[in-house]
Design an enzyme around this catalytic site. Structure first.
Site, PDB file in Angstrom:
ATOM      1  N   HIS A 196       0.871  -1.184   0.000  1.00 34.36           N
ATOM      2  CA  HIS A 196       0.000   0.000   0.000  1.00 34.36           C
ATOM      3  C   HIS A 196       0.904   1.228   0.000  1.00 34.36           C
ATOM      4  CE1 HIS A 196      -3.631  -2.379   0.940  1.00 34.36           C
ATOM      5  NE2 HIS A 196      -2.809  -3.125   1.651  1.00 34.36           N
ATOM      6  N   ASP A 220      -8.765  -5.256  -1.983  1.00 33.11           N
ATOM      7  CA  ASP A 220      -8.083  -5.508  -0.714  1.00 33.11           C
ATOM      8  C   ASP A 220      -8.430  -4.463   0.330  1.00 33.11           C
ATOM      9  OD1 ASP A 220      -6.244  -6.690   1.117  1.00 33.11           O
ATOM     10  OD2 ASP A 220      -4.910  -5.009   0.711  1.00 33.11           O
ATOM     11  N   HIS A 277      -9.208 -10.274  -0.198  1.00 33.79           N
ATOM     12  CA  HIS A 277      -9.028 -10.102   1.248  1.00 33.79           C
ATOM     13  C   HIS A 277     -10.257 -10.710   1.895  1.00 33.79           C
ATOM     14  CE1 HIS A 277      -8.028  -7.264   4.824  1.00 33.79           C
ATOM     15  NE2 HIS A 277      -8.965  -8.109   5.216  1.00 33.79           N
ATOM     16  N   HIS A 324      -3.059 -12.796   2.167  1.00 32.41           N
ATOM     17  CA  HIS A 324      -2.680 -12.854   3.586  1.00 32.41           C
ATOM     18  C   HIS A 324      -3.563 -13.744   4.451  1.00 32.41           C
ATOM     19  CE1 HIS A 324      -5.798  -9.845   3.685  1.00 32.41           C
ATOM     20  NE2 HIS A 324      -5.019  -8.843   3.335  1.00 32.41           N
ATOM     21  N   ASN A 329      -5.037  -6.322   9.805  1.00 34.78           N
ATOM     22  CA  ASN A 329      -6.149  -7.130   9.274  1.00 34.78           C
ATOM     23  C   ASN A 329      -5.634  -8.063   8.180  1.00 34.78           C
ATOM     24  OD1 ASN A 329      -7.646  -5.366  10.829  1.00 34.78           O
ATOM     25  ND2 ASN A 329      -8.371  -4.184   9.079  1.00 34.78           N
ATOM     26  N   ASP A 376       2.070  -7.106   2.660  1.00 33.96           N
ATOM     27  CA  ASP A 376       0.953  -6.245   3.072  1.00 33.96           C
ATOM     28  C   ASP A 376       1.498  -4.967   3.724  1.00 33.96           C
ATOM     29  OD1 ASP A 376      -1.575  -5.244   3.443  1.00 33.96           O
ATOM     30  OD2 ASP A 376      -2.122  -6.609   5.059  1.00 33.96           O
ATOM     31  N   HIS A 430       1.315   3.742   8.224  1.00 37.14           N
ATOM     32  CA  HIS A 430       0.417   4.732   8.817  1.00 37.14           C
ATOM     33  C   HIS A 430       1.253   5.754   9.581  1.00 37.14           C
ATOM     34  CE1 HIS A 430      -3.309   2.665   7.898  1.00 37.14           C
ATOM     35  NE2 HIS A 430      -2.806   1.541   8.364  1.00 37.14           N
TER      36      HIS A 430
END
Ligand SMILES: [Zn+2]
EC number: 3.5.2.3
Length: 422
Positions: A61, A150, A177, A230, A276, A303, A307
């Site tokens: 991401h 996802d 996901h 995942h 998650n 993944d 943040h």
């Protein structure tokens, strides 16, 4: 022109594993041989180091557009290079989501400025609405490499079936996901520790494996290829194995955090251990390792979910966003928790971090051979490192900070250029 001298050259595609030299020029590997001497070439002394294909991560991401205070494509690329990755696949939960050709083109133009290979999926449904399929054909033509919603699981089995049929028709696949909201509680906390410690209803196992069971059976019926993202539960591994044994075209990935740690990490690392699907039980951790060993799980994917610290450091941990920065610890976690422990050979680890993910997407990547791409990672597999909070990523939301891990990336070479050096 570049010569990598005296490294342990490992190619998971051919099984080649020998100390030798590698000659690189104009973005290609020109020669792999016991001794190569070129007066005009730059020399990297790789004595005692592993020379492997550039790693491939099919689940990152990069937050651009829309959330570039967390990460952008440039810092994501730097984090990838620092972690030994030369090819990554971006997920589409940006803002706006990558649901139309215009947004996809914007992302790919930004990605093309970077020194590593950055690909992107597009969303399965328009703006993640879970109902209306995006224009798969137009998005593929514009450069999407696949499709995923996802982050937001697809609740409608009708939509899943339609998406699989469309993907099959276009010779591509969808990635899923799997956490059914209808069966789930608060995300990011495994149900056991959620109940015992946080006194909430957490993320249940059944939410994951029941949705996987539904989707692998739809894949079996439609003969489409589906990739499970995942997975984290023992039952999920069993369900995927069951479908594969039936002949369904199902592949699966696991994230390093799920084969390394359990839910207890939440107690010491707080929101940085919230993700998650969540970290699970020791029996689940063992099961995903067994899945890697048996081949049910063919791919390790990070993944990578950066943040901002302010978002993670909130008083109420249930309000913190899920996910961890992962590109710069992935190889070390594999070396520490899979290779050092004797679960996988180093070659098997490299296969799951380079050749297999590249093969899944038909990328010209993930192998070392003459005339092949000069995407190469050089690392010290025996070095000890203590993970510190200085990442090339904008984010430092890693629950592994302070931990001693194996392995240190020394050079990352992409398209024949040194893109990272330590
Ligand atoms: Zn996800």
């Amino acid at each position: 022109m570049l010569v990598i001298k005296n490294g342990r050259v490992m190619d998971p595609k051919s099984g080649w594993d020998q100390v030798c030299d590698v000659l690189v020029d104009e973005g290609k590997i020109i020669q792999i041989a016991p001794q190569i001497d070129k007066d005009e070439a730059q020399v990297i002394d790789a004595t005692g180091l592993v020379v492997a294909p550039g790693l491939v991560d099919i689940h990152v991401h990069f937050r651009e557009p829309g959330q570039t205070h967390k990460e952008d494509i440039h810092t994501g690329a730097l984090a990838a290079a620092a972690g030994g990755f030369t090819t990554v696949v971006m997920m589409a939960n940006t803002n706006p989501t990558i649901s139309d050709v215009e947004t996809l083109e914007e992302v790919l133009q930004s990605a093309a400025k970077e020194k590593i290979n950055i690909k992107s999926v597009a969303t399965i449904t328009k703006n993640f609405n879970g109902q209306d399929l995006t224009d798969f054909k137009a998005l593929l033509d514009a450069g999407a490499v696949g499709f995923s919603d996802d982050g937001i699981p697809l609740e409608s089995s009708k939509v899943v079936k339609e998406a699989m049929e469309e993907a099959k028709k276009l010779n591509t696949f969808i990635s899923l996901h799997e956490e059914d909201p209808g069966l789930n509680g608060t995300l990011g906390f495994n149900e056991n520790i959620a109940k015992e410690h946080f006194h909430i209803c957490g993320a249940t196992g059944v939410a994951e494996y029941a949705m996987i069971a539904r989707d692998v059976m739809i894949a079996n019926a439609t003969k489409a290829h589906v990739h499970i993202q995942h997975l984290s539960k023992e039952e999920s591994v069993k369900v995927v194995e069951f479908a594969q044994n039936l002949g369904a075209n199902v592949t699966a990935e696991v994230a390093p955090q799920h084969f390394s740690k359990t839910e207890a990490l939440l107690l010491t690392k707080g929101s940085n251990a919230k993700m998650n699907p969540p970290l699970r039980l020791e029996s689940d951790r063992r099961a995903v390792i067994e899945g890697l060993k048996s081949g049910v799980i063919s791919v390790i994917a990070t993944d990578h979910a950066p943040h901002h610290a302010d978002e993670k450091n909130v008083e109420d941990i249930t309000k913190a966003p899920s996910g961890m920065t992962g590109l710069e610890t992935s190889l070390s976690l594999g070396l520490t928790y899979l290779v050092e422990t004797g679960e996988l050979s180093l070659m098997q680890l490299l296969e799951k971090m380079s050749y297999n993910p590249a093969k899944l997407y038909n990328f010209e990547a993930g192998y070392l051979s003459e005339n092949g791409p000069a995407d190469i990672t050089i690392f010290d597999d025996k070095a000890d490192r203590i993970v510190d909070s200085h990442f090339a990523s904008k984010a430092a939301n890693s629950p592994f900070i302070g931990e001693s891990l194996k392995g240190q990336v020394k050079y990352t070479i992409c398209n024949g250029q040194i893109v990272y050096k330590n």
